[in-house]
Design a protein around this motif. Structure first.
Motif, PDB file in Angstrom:
ATOM      1  N   SER A  13      -3.910   7.020   0.699  1.00 47.38           N
ATOM      2  CA  SER A  13      -4.928   8.381   0.823  1.00 47.38           C
ATOM      3  C   SER A  13      -5.002   8.322   2.410  1.00 47.38           C
ATOM      4  O   SER A  13      -5.509   7.701   3.041  1.00 47.38           O
ATOM      5  N   GLY A  14      -4.749   9.645   3.011  1.00 48.75           N
ATOM      6  CA  GLY A  14      -5.095   9.873   4.445  1.00 48.75           C
ATOM      7  C   GLY A  14      -3.762   9.553   5.148  1.00 48.75           C
ATOM      8  O   GLY A  14      -3.707   9.964   6.466  1.00 48.75           O
ATOM      9  N   LYS A  17       0.339  13.164   2.961  1.00 50.74           N
ATOM     10  CA  LYS A  17       1.000  13.583   2.174  1.00 50.74           C
ATOM     11  C   LYS A  17       0.940  14.839   1.884  1.00 50.74           C
ATOM     12  O   LYS A  17       1.924  15.807   1.776  1.00 50.74           O
ATOM     13  N   SER A  18       0.014  15.521   1.525  1.00 51.88           N
ATOM     14  CA  SER A  18      -0.529  16.865   1.293  1.00 51.88           C
ATOM     15  C   SER A  18      -0.117  17.818   2.488  1.00 51.88           C
ATOM     16  O   SER A  18       0.422  18.833   2.364  1.00 51.88           O
ATOM     17  N   THR A  19      -0.434  17.313   3.932  1.00 51.12           N
ATOM     18  CA  THR A  19      -0.142  17.973   4.893  1.00 51.12           C
ATOM     19  C   THR A  19       1.515  18.262   5.067  1.00 51.12           C
ATOM     20  O   THR A  19       1.633  19.471   5.081  1.00 51.12           O
ATOM     21  N   ARG A 137     -11.369  13.745   8.362  1.00 56.54           N
ATOM     22  CA  ARG A 137     -11.122  14.715   7.152  1.00 56.54           C
ATOM     23  C   ARG A 137     -12.718  14.846   6.632  1.00 56.54           C
ATOM     24  O   ARG A 137     -12.557  16.228   6.073  1.00 56.54           O
ATOM     25  N   ASN A 171       4.070   8.579   9.383  1.00 55.08           N
ATOM     26  CA  ASN A 171       3.471   9.757   9.955  1.00 55.08           C
ATOM     27  C   ASN A 171       2.765   9.727  10.987  1.00 55.08           C
ATOM     28  O   ASN A 171       1.463   9.472  10.998  1.00 55.08           O
ATOM     29  N   ASP A 172       3.501   9.627  12.462  1.00 55.12           N
ATOM     30  CA  ASP A 172       2.931   9.518  13.546  1.00 55.12           C
ATOM     31  C   ASP A 172       2.893  10.875  14.140  1.00 55.12           C
ATOM     32  O   ASP A 172       1.776  11.541  13.917  1.00 55.12           O
TER      33      ASP A 172
END
Ligand SMILES: Nc1ncnc2c1ncn2[C@@H]1O[C@H](COP(=O)(O)OP(=O)(O)OP(=O)(O)O)[C@@H](O)[C@H]1O
Ligand SMILES: Nc1nc2c(ncn2[C@@H]2O[C@H](COP(=O)(O)O)[C@@H](O)[C@H]2O)c(=O)[nH]1
Length: 199
Positions: A13-14, A17-19, A137, A171-172
């Motif tokens: 979480s964080g 993924k959604s982004t 967030r 995801n950097d």
């Protein structure tokens, strides 16, 4: 002809993924469709029922699961989450690439099905950065945040299991991570485009 392979996006979480999947859905309109999960957690500001999630009570969700309406379900950070058969069918009926955003328990359970997706794990560059992203967030209480960070540590370890994921994306830099994701999905994207061209 068999439809395109679905895509499972997992990771802490964080991690983003959604982004990433929102970018995909926007750039490839008419190629991807999101499998709208059910959850018992409360909606966040801006989230829409039926679009981001089907927000339901624990009773409703448990009854649906007992009726065999779910492909998989899991308890995460004090709430229930699950993928209904209808959610996946709704996307596949349109011949779109179905994207599932699910946790590690979901991954393990999907592995037992015949869905045959491409498995993508999205990871943050470090636990410190993950924590900063989650705090910035501003969606979690301190309790929920701590539960998510604990789950993230477990996730990072399990995701090293050989063969569990087809690709692990760190995801950097967001654009670099998005580029990697598109590379992995290129073949399926092309399949959908070819079908659309010939119809
Ligand atoms: N590469 C990045 N660099 C900096 N911030 C990022 C990056 N990717 C995502 N973020 C930010 O990090 C936060 C978490 O991202 P996101 O909500 O997409 O994570 P998630 O993996 O979908 O989380 P969850 O599983 O809780 O839904 C968001 O505020 C997002 O804008
Ligand atoms: N096993 C499943 N996990 C799911 C599903 N839908 C979402 N998720 C995962 O839950 C956590 C938390 O999500 P959040 O929206 O509350 O931040 C995250 O890891 C999602 O991937 C599902 O249907 N099944």
């Amino acid at each position: 002809m068999a439809g395109p392979r679905p895509v499972v996006m997992s990771g802490p979480s964080g991690a983003g993924k959604s982004t990433l999947l929102k970018k995909l859905l926007k750039e490839f309109n008419g190629v991807f469709g999101f499998s709208v999960s059910h959850t018992t957690r409360n909606p966040r500001p801006g989230e829409e029922n039926g679009k981001d999630y089907h927000f339901v009570s624990r009773e409703v969700m448990q009854t649906s699961i007992a009726k065999g309406e779910f492909i998989e379900s899991a308890e995460f950070s004090g709430n229930m989450y699950g993928t209904s058969k209808a959610a996946v069918q709704a996307v596949q009926a349109q011949n779109l690439i179905c994207i599932l955003d699910i946790d590690m328990q979901g991954v393990k359970n999907i592995k037992k099905t015949d869905l045959n997706p491409i498995y993508v794990s999205v990871q943050a560059p470090s636990m410190d950065i993950l924590e900063k992203r989650l705090r910035d967030r501003k969606t979690e209480s301190e309790e929920s945040l701590q539960k998510r960070l604990h789950a993230a540590k477990v996730d990072v370890e399990i995701s090293k299991e050989p063969g569990l994921f087809d690709v692990v994306i760190i995801n950097d830099d967001l654009e670099a991570a998005y580029g990697k994701l598109k590379d992995v999905l290129l073949e399926e994207i092309q399949k959908v485009r070819d079908v659309n061209k010939s119809s």
